[in-house]
Design a protein around this motif. Structure first.
Motif, PDB file in Angstrom:
ATOM      1  N   UNK A 170     -33.902   1.713  58.110  1.00 53.20           N
ATOM      2  CA  UNK A 170     -33.090   1.411  59.295  1.00 53.20           C
ATOM      3  C   UNK A 170     -33.108  -0.089  59.598  1.00 53.20           C
ATOM      4  N   UNK A 171     -34.259  -0.703  59.400  1.00 52.41           N
ATOM      5  CA  UNK A 171     -34.390  -2.153  59.605  1.00 52.41           C
ATOM      6  C   UNK A 171     -33.461  -2.920  58.661  1.00 52.41           C
ATOM      7  N   UNK A 172     -33.430  -2.521  57.380  1.00 49.88           N
ATOM      8  CA  UNK A 172     -32.536  -3.169  56.404  1.00 49.88           C
ATOM      9  C   UNK A 172     -31.075  -2.949  56.792  1.00 49.88           C
ATOM     10  N   UNK A 173     -30.746  -1.708  57.151  1.00 48.42           N
ATOM     11  CA  UNK A 173     -29.369  -1.382  57.558  1.00 48.42           C
ATOM     12  C   UNK A 173     -28.920  -2.270  58.713  1.00 48.42           C
ATOM     13  N   UNK A 174     -29.782  -2.431  59.707  1.00 45.95           N
ATOM     14  CA  UNK A 174     -29.422  -3.225  60.883  1.00 45.95           C
ATOM     15  C   UNK A 174     -29.271  -4.709  60.532  1.00 45.95           C
ATOM     16  N   UNK A 175     -30.091  -5.186  59.597  1.00 44.79           N
ATOM     17  CA  UNK A 175     -29.978  -6.575  59.162  1.00 44.79           C
ATOM     18  C   UNK A 175     -28.625  -6.814  58.483  1.00 44.79           C
ATOM     19  N   UNK A 176     -28.241  -5.899  57.601  1.00 41.78           N
ATOM     20  CA  UNK A 176     -26.955  -6.022  56.899  1.00 41.78           C
ATOM     21  C   UNK A 176     -25.805  -5.907  57.890  1.00 41.78           C
ATOM     22  N   UNK A 177     -25.905  -4.945  58.796  1.00 41.80           N
ATOM     23  CA  UNK A 177     -24.844  -4.723  59.776  1.00 41.80           C
ATOM     24  C   UNK A 177     -24.654  -5.939  60.677  1.00 41.80           C
ATOM     25  N   UNK A 178     -25.755  -6.519  61.127  1.00 44.60           N
ATOM     26  CA  UNK A 178     -25.679  -7.684  61.996  1.00 44.60           C
ATOM     27  C   UNK A 178     -25.028  -8.864  61.272  1.00 44.60           C
ATOM     28  N   UNK A 179     -25.383  -9.058  60.007  1.00 43.97           N
ATOM     29  CA  UNK A 179     -24.799 -10.167  59.244  1.00 43.97           C
ATOM     30  C   UNK A 179     -23.299  -9.956  59.039  1.00 43.97           C
ATOM     31  N   UNK A 180     -22.903  -8.740  58.692  1.00 43.94           N
ATOM     32  CA  UNK A 180     -21.481  -8.458  58.489  1.00 43.94           C
ATOM     33  C   UNK A 180     -20.698  -8.580  59.790  1.00 43.94           C
ATOM     34  N   UNK A 181     -21.316  -8.195  60.914  1.00 46.69           N
ATOM     35  CA  UNK A 181     -20.643  -8.293  62.205  1.00 46.69           C
ATOM     36  C   UNK A 181     -20.256  -9.729  62.507  1.00 46.69           C
ATOM     37  N   UNK A 182     -21.078 -10.683  62.088  1.00 47.05           N
ATOM     38  CA  UNK A 182     -20.775 -12.092  62.362  1.00 47.05           C
ATOM     39  C   UNK A 182     -19.581 -12.583  61.546  1.00 47.05           C
ATOM     40  N   UNK A 183     -19.228 -11.843  60.482  1.00 52.57           N
ATOM     41  CA  UNK A 183     -18.072 -12.224  59.659  1.00 52.57           C
ATOM     42  C   UNK A 183     -16.867 -11.314  59.899  1.00 52.57           C
ATOM     43  N   UNK A 184     -16.974 -10.424  60.871  1.00 51.26           N
ATOM     44  CA  UNK A 184     -15.879  -9.497  61.131  1.00 51.26           C
ATOM     45  C   UNK A 184     -14.556 -10.202  61.459  1.00 51.26           C
ATOM     46  N   UNK A 185     -14.556 -11.249  62.315  1.00 48.43           N
ATOM     47  CA  UNK A 185     -13.282 -11.938  62.591  1.00 48.43           C
ATOM     48  C   UNK A 185     -12.631 -12.495  61.322  1.00 48.43           C
ATOM     49  N   UNK A 186     -13.438 -12.982  60.377  1.00 47.04           N
ATOM     50  CA  UNK A 186     -12.893 -13.498  59.125  1.00 47.04           C
ATOM     51  C   UNK A 186     -12.243 -12.378  58.324  1.00 47.04           C
ATOM     52  N   UNK A 187     -12.879 -11.223  58.278  1.00 47.49           N
ATOM     53  CA  UNK A 187     -12.330 -10.077  57.550  1.00 47.49           C
ATOM     54  C   UNK A 187     -10.960  -9.695  58.104  1.00 47.49           C
ATOM     55  N   UNK A 188     -10.882  -9.551  59.431  1.00 52.17           N
ATOM     56  CA  UNK A 188      -9.619  -9.151  60.064  1.00 52.17           C
ATOM     57  C   UNK A 188      -8.539 -10.207  59.841  1.00 52.17           C
ATOM     58  N   UNK A 189      -8.902 -11.471  59.943  1.00 58.60           N
ATOM     59  CA  UNK A 189      -7.932 -12.557  59.741  1.00 58.60           C
ATOM     60  C   UNK A 189      -7.374 -12.543  58.322  1.00 58.60           C
ATOM     61  N   UNK A 190      -8.226 -12.286  57.335  1.00 62.11           N
ATOM     62  CA  UNK A 190      -7.778 -12.234  55.941  1.00 62.11           C
ATOM     63  C   UNK A 190      -6.788 -11.089  55.724  1.00 62.11           C
ATOM     64  N   UNK A 191      -7.137  -9.915  56.253  1.00 61.35           N
ATOM     65  CA  UNK A 191      -6.257  -8.756  56.091  1.00 61.35           C
ATOM     66  C   UNK A 191      -4.921  -8.997  56.793  1.00 61.35           C
ATOM     67  N   UNK A 192      -4.966  -9.511  58.020  1.00 57.66           N
ATOM     68  CA  UNK A 192      -3.736  -9.759  58.778  1.00 57.66           C
ATOM     69  C   UNK A 192      -2.847 -10.795  58.095  1.00 57.66           C
ATOM     70  N   UNK A 193      -3.457 -11.859  57.589  1.00 55.23           N
ATOM     71  CA  UNK A 193      -2.661 -12.909  56.944  1.00 55.23           C
ATOM     72  C   UNK A 193      -2.004 -12.396  55.665  1.00 55.23           C
ATOM     73  N   UNK A 194      -2.759 -11.654  54.855  1.00 60.40           N
ATOM     74  CA  UNK A 194      -2.208 -11.123  53.614  1.00 60.40           C
ATOM     75  C   UNK A 194      -1.033 -10.200  53.894  1.00 60.40           C
ATOM     76  N   UNK A 195      -1.175  -9.366  54.922  1.00 61.56           N
ATOM     77  CA  UNK A 195      -0.094  -8.436  55.260  1.00 61.56           C
ATOM     78  C   UNK A 195       1.103  -9.176  55.844  1.00 61.56           C
ATOM     79  N   UNK A 196       0.853 -10.173  56.698  1.00 57.89           N
ATOM     80  CA  UNK A 196       1.956 -10.942  57.290  1.00 57.89           C
ATOM     81  C   UNK A 196       2.708 -11.731  56.219  1.00 57.89           C
ATOM     82  N   UNK A 197       1.973 -12.298  55.275  1.00 61.18           N
ATOM     83  CA  UNK A 197       2.601 -13.106  54.219  1.00 61.18           C
ATOM     84  C   UNK A 197       3.368 -12.262  53.216  1.00 61.18           C
ATOM     85  N   UNK A 198       3.135 -10.953  53.224  1.00 60.92           N
ATOM     86  CA  UNK A 198       3.835 -10.078  52.274  1.00 60.92           C
ATOM     87  C   UNK A 198       5.262  -9.784  52.714  1.00 60.92           C
TER      88      UNK A 198
END
Length: 307
Positions: free
Chosen positions: A147-175
């Motif tokens: 659970x400790x490892x899971x939370x560490x990974x989850x917390x790190x990914x959460x900090x990059x969530x805005x980047x993930x959404x921006x990439x998906x939105x831009x790719x779809x908009x540019x299509x």
């Protein structure tokens, strides 16, 4: 989306998980843009996290990692297998919801149910007594650690969530074709739209993935920086064209390129497309094309009158 796989590899490489296998990295628009990943992590790479875990939870480890039931498992997992079925890796499923700081609950059961449990049981019942004792070290003492490892990974990914959404939105908009600027010309009776052509998702995927291999912290940093450059418009080039529509009640409509000739394309890096100089260039080109069309119409009328 392979670029999300690469992003996950880069992010987790920076936190010390350098040899993971990304089985899934997806973002679901049907569940509030939930970002979900499934990864296999070599057990040997969890050893540094074990040391952080016992420090953070003030767990006594006087006997050393070699004597701890959980520590023995982490140190010996590479040798635990039944034929091709091995315990050298552990599977994590992690999800993050919108808002960057909002984390999905409840935490998934990763040890006592699902894929990991099935693999553990398969190897356990086909192992020697000594190896069974090692496996029990994880089963009986590993829940909080996993659970400790899971939370560490989850917390790190959460900090990059805005980047993930921006990439998906831009790719779809540019299509899809995108309107950059509009011009209404009363003299010639046309509404003109300056358009950027569509970039297919397959092309965007190649731009974001090809020639990238995450094999060091430096490569991870460079790749994440490259993704930010893509979002800022410094990676992709678009072909620009003009769409003319009559604003005088007629049905006239046509498309023209914006290069030196009306048939030649104008290709421009995205970040330059909306600059004032670029807008002025579009307007100048459109005016020139309208003037040429006007002269062409006058010349045709003169030919008709003289015949």
């Amino acid at each position: 989306m392979q670029h999300l796989n690469n992003l996950v590899k880069a992010v987790l490489y920076k936190m010390g998980l350098s040899d993971i296998k990304v089985l899934e990295a997806s973002i679901s628009t049907q569940t509030l843009n939930r970002f979900h990943i499934i990864i296999d992590v070599p057990v040997s790479q969890l050893i540094p996290f074990y040391k952080r875990y016992i420090e953070r939870h003030s767990i006594s480890d006087h006997a050393g990692m070699e004597k701890s039931p959980l520590g023995r498992y982490l140190l010996n997992a590479d040798s635990l297998h039944a034929g091709p079925v091995s315990l050298r890796s552990f599977r994590f499923a992690v999800s993050v919801n919108p808002g960057n700081v909002r984390i999905v609950h409840p935490r998934p059961e990763l040890l006592h149910a699902g894929y990991n449990r099935e693999i553990l049981e398969y190897v356990f019942y086909r192992s020697s007594n000594a190896h069974q004792d090692i496996i029990l070290g994880l089963v009986e003492h590993g829940s909080e650690f996993i659970s400790f490892i899971h939370d560490q990974i989850q917390s790190k990914l959460a900090s990059y969530y805005p980047l993930v959404v921006s990439l998906v939105n831009k790719s779809e908009a540019s299509s899809k074709p995108e309107m950059i600027h509009s011009i209404r010309d009363e003299n010639y009776g046309f509404d003109v739209s300056i358009m950027a052509d569509a970039i297919p998702l397959a092309v965007a995927e190649k731009l974001l993935c090809d020639e990238w291999c995450i094999e060091s912290v430096s490569c991870a940093d460079q790749y994440l920086n490259y993704l930010h450059r893509y979002l800022s418009g410094r990676v992709m080039k678009r072909c620009l064209y003009a769409v003319y529509k009559s604003n005088s009640g007629g049905s006239t409509s046509f498309r023209s390129m914006l290069g030196r000739l009306s048939t030649s394309p104008l290709v421009m890096t995205e970040y330059k497309i909306n600059h004032e100089k670029s807008i002025a260039r579009y307007e100048k080109t459109v005016l020139s094309q309208l003037e040429k069309m006007s002269h062409s119409v006058v010349d045709n009328e003169l030919v008709l009158l003289t015949n």
